[in-house]
Design an enzyme around this catalytic site. Structure first.
Site, PDB file in Angstrom:
ATOM      1  N   CYS A  23       0.847  -1.194   0.000  1.00 33.89           N
ATOM      2  CA  CYS A  23       0.000   0.000   0.000  1.00 33.89           C
ATOM      3  C   CYS A  23       0.879   1.239   0.000  1.00 33.89           C
ATOM      4  O   CYS A  23       2.106   1.160   0.104  1.00 33.89           O
ATOM      5  CB  CYS A  23      -0.935   0.021   1.212  1.00 33.89           C
ATOM      6  N   CYS A  26       3.287   1.799   2.918  1.00 35.67           N
ATOM      7  CA  CYS A  26       4.577   1.098   2.839  1.00 35.67           C
ATOM      8  C   CYS A  26       5.587   1.963   2.101  1.00 35.67           C
ATOM      9  O   CYS A  26       6.731   2.129   2.546  1.00 35.67           O
ATOM     10  CB  CYS A  26       4.415  -0.232   2.107  1.00 35.67           C
ATOM     11  N   ASP A 445       9.311  30.294 -30.967  1.00 36.23           N
ATOM     12  CA  ASP A 445      10.479  30.625 -31.782  1.00 36.23           C
ATOM     13  C   ASP A 445      10.075  30.475 -33.253  1.00 36.23           C
ATOM     14  O   ASP A 445       9.235  29.637 -33.586  1.00 36.23           O
ATOM     15  CB  ASP A 445      11.624  29.675 -31.437  1.00 36.23           C
TER      16      ASP A 445
END
Length: 761
Positions: A23, A26, A445
């Site tokens: 989970c 952890c 650009d």
């Protein structure tokens, strides 16, 4: 622009494959412990099962592994790099073996649980001593089916920690233990005992909760199985990228072809690619012509024709003729490997919203355990039956599992970045998602971004009595002797025209180039002058007849090239003007219109002259032009826009754009441009198609919206369900089903990103 902190000097980076995580808690616990080591910066991703760690030389990989193992989890360096991509296999992700184990355990648990639940729900079917059969069926489900939860809970308990597994383990074992207490020491074991299943916590003194214990285990197992399958699907795009590379290659040595594994291919080797084969690595075509399909890597649907001198990328497929390619990069240096690394790095990071969820998840489990104990105590103090108090407390434990919080961001990020990679859109990291939402101004650009960056012949104007074919033939023949971009544009256009007529350019002699002015020489026995009007004047040519044409060409943003040659009398006369310009990409106007439709302001930023820049801007629909800017001043112009309150996204492709890309709130680098620009950008667009800019912004925004939606529902689910459970309004069986569904919902919602469709075609 938000950027991750720079690593410490001499810091090393390693990726560990973590096993045993069940989970988000952890992952959070491992991450906190690793970060407590001196000189270590770690990020642990529950969805990918990996930890990315930057560590000082004083901390070894063995130290990192030992730290993780002390917490009760497994850790190991990743698998060796794949030769064809130079990228490690994503071994931390759920594999088919894990899904198969979960599936087998789930099927057995469901088969045993169904009779238990049916008997508990239908009193009419409760035969004498039915409760003992239920106990025999439920016990293996809780003990064997839920073994992973109990093992993880025990490991965490030994280290003084609690995770989601603690909630599931305590809840199911408590329900099973209470039921066995009632059966052996209470009145529930008496023959003829009956009871029904309630949606709430109501129950009698001798109530048993075997159906709750086994059903919750089965539901959680089902959620884990769906989760493992879905997380694997979330990583499919990256796995597809990793699998694009060829496994072997036909190398040409000493005039002979030799089939060898791709890892034996070296830079400079020449290899043969036949129609239908995958190019083994990046290189330059030395022989042959073919169409190359790059759709799997860049999303470009139309194959691109390549010929000698053209660059090609590994992982693409030759769909036309036979090619001989000289390798220019192998292994980790190839374009495919760089793309795969960029995707993996993006999937490892954490957006700001996920960091909030991690902090909540870390303290959530202890709070829930405290709340469950408090619920039990309050119900007992209020005089409720012990079974009612116990049922409410178990429901609190089960409903509160925060697994959905931990999956909310990683799964959406995995799917979003994977889908982006399929389309040729690469995110540097999750923090980019936050930037895309705030952008209101897009600075473009000009050269190489809005335009192709290559000069082309856009118009031919002849004076009276001059044949256009003669003008192109003589000008092209003379310009073919030079390498200047303008000369190449004229020569290539003339050659293409003559090829259609079945002829080729004539050779020029006595060629003399004049820097900055043009060229003179002899073509087909006649003196020819090609270049600026000043060169014609210096050569004694009257240019009065060209004045209006030259002015018109310049006003249109093109470079005029005047042409003169000697007649039969040997006198040089002006013959016409060729208009050469950096051609606008066919898709640029469509891309700018799409940006405007998103409510974004566009600005054209260029070092070119105002007249040229304005002509390009008018053609594509850009209103604001900043022209005549030196390369080092581009970042200053971006800063000026930011100072005026704009949130700026910069799109560029050249080395001179790198500083502006880094300075912008969001940098989008064209993948056809320089490495410096790509490294400075937050988003890389693999194809040189400007339409990918709005697509990239749309995908990033949709991914962020999915993450926020996942987190909202995960939080809302817990906030709404916990009070119901504490008030005794939620049976543990219903709580278990709802908890499992929340995780599945989050993953399924993330998978919708796989259907993202770009507008760029």
């Amino acid at each position: 622009m938000s950027a991750p902190p720079a690593p410490a000097p001499d810091a090393s980076r390693v990726e560990l494959v973590i096993s045993g995580m069940t989970c988000a808690s952890c992952a959070s616990r491992i991450e906190r412990r690793l970060n407590k080591l001196e000189g270590v910066t770690a990020g642990v991703n529950y969805a990918t099962g990996n930890a990315r760690v930057e560590h000082a030389p004083s901390v070894s990989v063995d130290d990192l592994v030992a730290t993780v193992e002390k917490l009760g989890y497994g850790a190991a360096p990743p698998a060796p790099p794949r030769p064809e991509t130079g990228s490690s296999a994503p071994s931390g992700r759920p594999d088919a073996g894990e899904a198969d184990v979960l599936r087998r355990r789930l099927l057995v648990s469901v088969a045993l649980t169904l009779p238990v639940v049916v008997l508990a729900m239908v009193p009419a079917w409760q035969f004498t001593n039915w409760q003992w059969l239920s106990a025999i069926l439920a016990a293996p489900v809780v003990v064997w089916g839920g073994q992973d939860f109990h093992r993880a809970a025990w490991t965490n308990l030994r280290h003084g920690a609690a995770t989601m597994d603690t909630l599931v383990s305590v809840g199911t074992l408590a329900a099973l233990g209470w039921s066995f207490y009632a059966l052996f020491l209470g009145g529930a074991g008496m023959p003829g005992m009956t009871h029904g299943l309630s949606l709430t916590a109501a129950g009698g003194t001798d109530a048993i909760y075997l159906e709750a214990a086994s059903a919750v285990t089965a539901f959680v197992l089902a959620g884990r199985w769906f989760e493992a399958r879905a997380k694997r699907r979330a990583g499919d795009a990256l796995r597809a990228l990793l699998d694009l590379g060829a496994k072997d290659v036909a190398v040409r040595r000493d005039g002979r072809e030799e089939r060898v594994p791709v890892d034996r291919l070296g830079v400079g080797d020449e290899f043969v690619v036949r129609p239908g084969e995958t190019l083994a690595t990046d290189g330059v075509v030395v022989e042959g012509r073919s169409a190359v399909d790059a759709s799997a890597m860049t999303g470009e649907s139309v194959p691109v024709e390549v010929a000698p001198g053209d660059r090609v990328s590994g992982g693409t497929v030759a769909v036309g003729g036979r090619l001989v390619v000289r390798a220019t990069a192998v292994g980790a240096d190839t374009r495919l490997a760089r793309i795969a690394r960029r995707v993996e790095e993006a999937q490892h990071g954490k957006a700001a919203v996920q960091r909030l969820a991690d902090r909540v998840s870390a303290v959530f489990v202890p709070i829930v355990i405290t709340l469950a104990v408090g619920t039990l105590a309050v119900w007992l103090l209020l005089g409720a039956a012990p079974s009612v108090a116990f049922t409410a407390a178990v429901a609190v434990l089960i409903i509160a599992c925060p697994c959905a919080l931990g999956l909310a961001t990683p799964t959406a990020l995995m799917v979003g970045t994977g889908r982006g990679a399929q389309l040729g859109i690469l995110l540097r990291g999750p923090e980019v998602l936050e930037s895309t939402r705030r952008v209101d101004t897009v600075v473009l650009d000009k050269t190489g971004t809005v335009t192709t960056g290559a000069m082309g012949l856009v118009d031919v104007v002849t004076l009276d009595g001059v044949d256009e074919g003669d003008l192109l033939r003589r000008a092209g023949g003379l310009e073919d002797a030079l390498a200047h971009p303008v000369a190449r544009a004229v020569a290539d256009a003339a050659r293409a025209r003559l090829r259609d007529q079945g002829s080729d350019l004539p050779a020029a002699v006595d060629v003399a180039a004049r820097d900055g002015l043009g060229v003179t020489g002899t073509v087909e026995g006649r003196a020819v002058v090609v270049g600026r009007a000043r060169l014609l004047t210096e050569s004694g040519v009257a240019t009065d007849d060209l004045a209006d044409v030259l002015a018109r060409v310049e006003a249109g943003g093109s470079t005029p090239v005047a042409v003169a040659w000697a007649g039969a009398d040997g006198v040089l006369r002006a013959r016409g003007v060729l208009a050469v310009a950096d051609t606008v990409r066919e898709t640029s106007a469509e891309a700018v219109a799409a940006l405007h439709a998103m409510g974004l302001r566009t600005v054209l930023l260029t070092g070119d002259h105002e007249t040229v820049a304005r002509a390009v801007a008018d053609e594509v629909g850009i209103a604001t032009v900043i022209a005549g800017v030196l390369p080092e001043e581009k970042a200053d112009e971006v800063a000026r826009l930011q100072a005026a309150g704009a949130v700026v996204a910069m799109v560029g492709d050249g080395v001179n754009d790198a500083a502006a890309l880094a300075r912008a709130d969001l940098g989008l680098a064209m993948g056809t441009g320089s490495d410096a620009a790509i490294e400075a950008g937050d988003l890389t667009l693999v194809r040189g198609d400007l339409r990918m800019v709005p697509d990239a912004l749309r995908l990033a925004r949709r991914t962020l919206a999915t993450i926020k939606g996942n987190l909202f529902w995960a939080f809302a689910y817990n906030v709404a369900a916990l009070p119901l459970a504490a008030l005794g309004l939620l049976n543990p069986v219903i709580a278990g089903a709802a908890m499992a569904f929340s995780s599945v919902f989050v993953v399924a919602n993330s998978l919708r990103l796989r259907r993202f469709t770009p507008r760029a075609r």
